[in-house]
Write a protein that holds these residues in place. Structure first.
Motif, PDB file in Angstrom:
ATOM      1  N   GLU A 188       0.850  -1.191   0.000  1.00 16.52           N
ATOM      2  CA  GLU A 188       0.000   0.000   0.000  1.00 16.52           C
ATOM      3  C   GLU A 188       0.887   1.242   0.000  1.00 16.52           C
ATOM      4  O   GLU A 188       1.790   1.367   0.833  1.00 16.52           O
ATOM      5  N   PHE A 189       0.639   2.143  -0.934  1.00 18.81           N
ATOM      6  CA  PHE A 189       1.306   3.444  -0.969  1.00 18.81           C
ATOM      7  C   PHE A 189       0.301   4.482  -0.482  1.00 18.81           C
ATOM      8  O   PHE A 189      -0.820   4.555  -0.990  1.00 18.81           O
ATOM      9  N   VAL A 190       0.691   5.273   0.514  1.00 14.86           N
ATOM     10  CA  VAL A 190      -0.225   6.254   1.101  1.00 14.86           C
ATOM     11  C   VAL A 190       0.364   7.651   0.967  1.00 14.86           C
ATOM     12  O   VAL A 190       1.515   7.895   1.361  1.00 14.86           O
ATOM     13  N   ALA A 191      -0.413   8.557   0.397  1.00 10.36           N
ATOM     14  CA  ALA A 191      -0.052   9.978   0.344  1.00 10.36           C
ATOM     15  C   ALA A 191      -0.875  10.689   1.413  1.00 10.36           C
ATOM     16  O   ALA A 191      -2.095  10.511   1.487  1.00 10.36           O
ATOM     17  N   SER A 192      -0.207  11.491   2.252  1.00  8.22           N
ATOM     18  CA  SER A 192      -0.883  12.124   3.387  1.00  8.22           C
ATOM     19  C   SER A 192      -0.612  13.615   3.446  1.00  8.22           C
ATOM     20  O   SER A 192       0.443  14.094   3.010  1.00  8.22           O
ATOM     21  N   LEU A 193      -1.579  14.329   4.010  1.00  9.93           N
ATOM     22  CA  LEU A 193      -1.442  15.750   4.310  1.00  9.93           C
ATOM     23  C   LEU A 193      -1.765  15.945   5.782  1.00  9.93           C
ATOM     24  O   LEU A 193      -2.841  15.537   6.238  1.00  9.93           O
ATOM     25  N   TYR A 194      -0.849  16.559   6.515  1.00 10.27           N
ATOM     26  CA  TYR A 194      -1.044  16.834   7.942  1.00 10.27           C
ATOM     27  C   TYR A 194      -1.144  18.336   8.134  1.00 10.27           C
ATOM     28  O   TYR A 194      -0.283  19.094   7.686  1.00 10.27           O
ATOM     29  N   GLU A 195      -2.242  18.783   8.768  1.00 10.57           N
ATOM     30  CA  GLU A 195      -2.455  20.211   9.025  1.00 10.57           C
ATOM     31  C   GLU A 195      -1.878  20.534  10.404  1.00 10.57           C
ATOM     32  O   GLU A 195      -2.432  20.109  11.418  1.00 10.57           O
ATOM     33  N   PRO A 196      -0.729  21.235  10.471  1.00  7.10           N
ATOM     34  CA  PRO A 196      -0.030  21.404  11.746  1.00  7.10           C
ATOM     35  C   PRO A 196      -0.813  22.129  12.835  1.00  7.10           C
ATOM     36  O   PRO A 196      -0.613  21.852  14.013  1.00  7.10           O
ATOM     37  N   GLU A 197      -1.685  23.058  12.449  1.00  5.42           N
ATOM     38  CA  GLU A 197      -2.402  23.822  13.469  1.00  5.42           C
ATOM     39  C   GLU A 197      -3.511  23.002  14.124  1.00  5.42           C
ATOM     40  O   GLU A 197      -3.665  22.995  15.344  1.00  5.42           O
TER      41      GLU A 197
END
Length: 406
Positions: free
Chosen positions: A210-219
């Motif tokens: 599985e390849f996972v692309a992620s976005l993490y919102e720091p605030e």
């Protein structure tokens, strides 16, 4: 000539329809410039809101107000922008806000800061919010992700302020290993900054990946994901996955989701699987799950009915005659497909195709067991003839009762 006359007439009409300033308006304008103040600007704008001088007066007023704002006070600058969204000087204000939210630290500097406090960090980026500097680092260990947020104090020292564990997204719970893929980056989507990173879920001795692309919102600490899962086809040229993206079927159109889908679609290492092969992979996965002891001590087998679009059915039809045999009720074919040796049978009674047998393709024919041939011993009993080194043996599968004898 007639065309030139028409254009000239239109220009004259436009000139005469422009709002003309009155002597009183010009007089107040000159007086305002001689004795400028916010109060004087407001007086002019309240009296002549649509004046040809109004843009200049608004610019002078907002410049005066912004001059009084502490440019190093991020909250004060953002409050000014919120209170004056249509200001003629909003571009200047946004430049200051951008400076407050743009880190001066390189990736190398950020990683050095994080590793001094969390040595296991694999990569890091600098992040600035509200004129405060941070270094955000990421690690993948023991099947989990760990994010490190380090803050730069007024004394110039870095401190670890938090170490949250972002949710690891996976569909196959058996894929317990996790590793980062590529660098982490800060990206901006619709004015918001996100930490972008990719990771891979896998497990030793399995082709599933599985390849996972992620976005993490720091605030806010929120995470968005998109996945590409399938078979690991990696080789000397590096990572290659043949599979599919479940999020591609989603109707959710949030900007973050659209960005992640574009990220996956633009990665040449992720190769969309043909529907025919996807059906085959699903059928093989189902058979293996339902028959975990097929090669050892199982006495009964679960056969899987096949979709006629599956490449297993195409493989059955294309199998060589020496790898096929028929009885009154069945025709069976043996062939290799998708790293497995399979036996597919066609029921002449029910007019359907079934997956009868599945095992990994033999790697070493001199050492490992090799399914060499199949043949019917009676109407329903199919013999599987094996070589293993210099020895031979047979298994027998009854296609009617779905039993196996060794």
């Amino acid at each position: 000539m007639k065309r030139l006359f028409t254009i000239a007439a239109a220009l004259l009409l436009a000139i005469y329809t422009l709002p003309a300033q009155t002597p009183a308006e010009t007089k107040l304008y000159n007086k305002t410039l001689k004795k400028p103040s916010v109060k004087a600007y407001d007086k002019f704008l309240n009296k002549y809101p649509d004046s040809v001088y109004s843009l200049e007066i608004r610019t002078l007023k907002d410049s005066t107000l912004f001059e009084a704002v502490d440019k190093e006070d991020a909250e004060a600058v953002e409050a000014f922008a919120a209170a004056h969204p249509d200001s003629p000087i909003i571009g200047q204000v946004e430049e200051v806000i951008a400076r407050h939210n743009t880190s001066p630290f390189s990736k190398e500097e950020a990683l050095a800061a994080v590793r001094a406090l969390a040595p296991e960090a694999a990569d890091a980026v600098g992040w600035r919010r509200g004129n405060r500097d941070y270094a955000l680092g990421l690690a993948a260990a023991d099947g989990a992700l760990r994010l490190y947020r380090c803050a730069l104090g007024a004394d110039g020292a870095w401190t670890l302020v938090s170490a949250p564990a972002p949710e690891r997204y996976n569909l196959d719970s058996k894929l317990t290993d996790c590793r980062l893929d590529g660098p982490i980056e800060l990206v901006e989507i619709n004015g918001k900054k996100f930490l972008s990173f990719n990771y891979i879920n896998s497990v030793e001795k399995s082709k599933n990946i599985e390849f996972v692309a992620s976005l993490y919102e720091p605030e806010e600490g929120s995470v968005s994901h998109a996945m590409f899962y399938g078979r690991d086809m990696s080789g000397k040229d590096g990572l290659k996955i043949e599979g599919q993206c479940p999020e591609a079927l989603s109707t959710l159109v949030l900007p973050e989701n659209a960005w992640l889908l574009n990220r996956i679609n633009s990665d040449s290492r992720l190769v969309p699987i043909a529907k025919t092969d996807a059906l085959t992979d699903d059928s093989i996965a189902w058979w293996l799950e339902k028959n975990p002891e097929a090669e050892t001590r199982a006495s009964r087998l679960n056969f899987g009915a096949l979709d006629e679009e599956s490449s297993l059915v195409a493989g059955f039809k294309a199998a060589r005659s020496r790898d096929k045999d028929s009885s009154k009720s069945f025709t069976a074919a043996m062939f290799d497909i998708r790293d497995y040796t399979v036996i597919v049978a066609y029921s002449k009674t029910y007019k359907n195709y079934i997956l009868v047998w599945c095992e990994p393709v033999c790697v070493n024919k001199n050492r490992d067991k090799l399914l060499n041939s199949i043949y019917f011993e009676d109407d329903s009993s199919l013999a599987l003839f094996y070589y293993k080194g210099r020895t031979t043996f047979k298994n027998r599968i009854n296609l009617a009762s779905r039993t196996i004898r060794r």
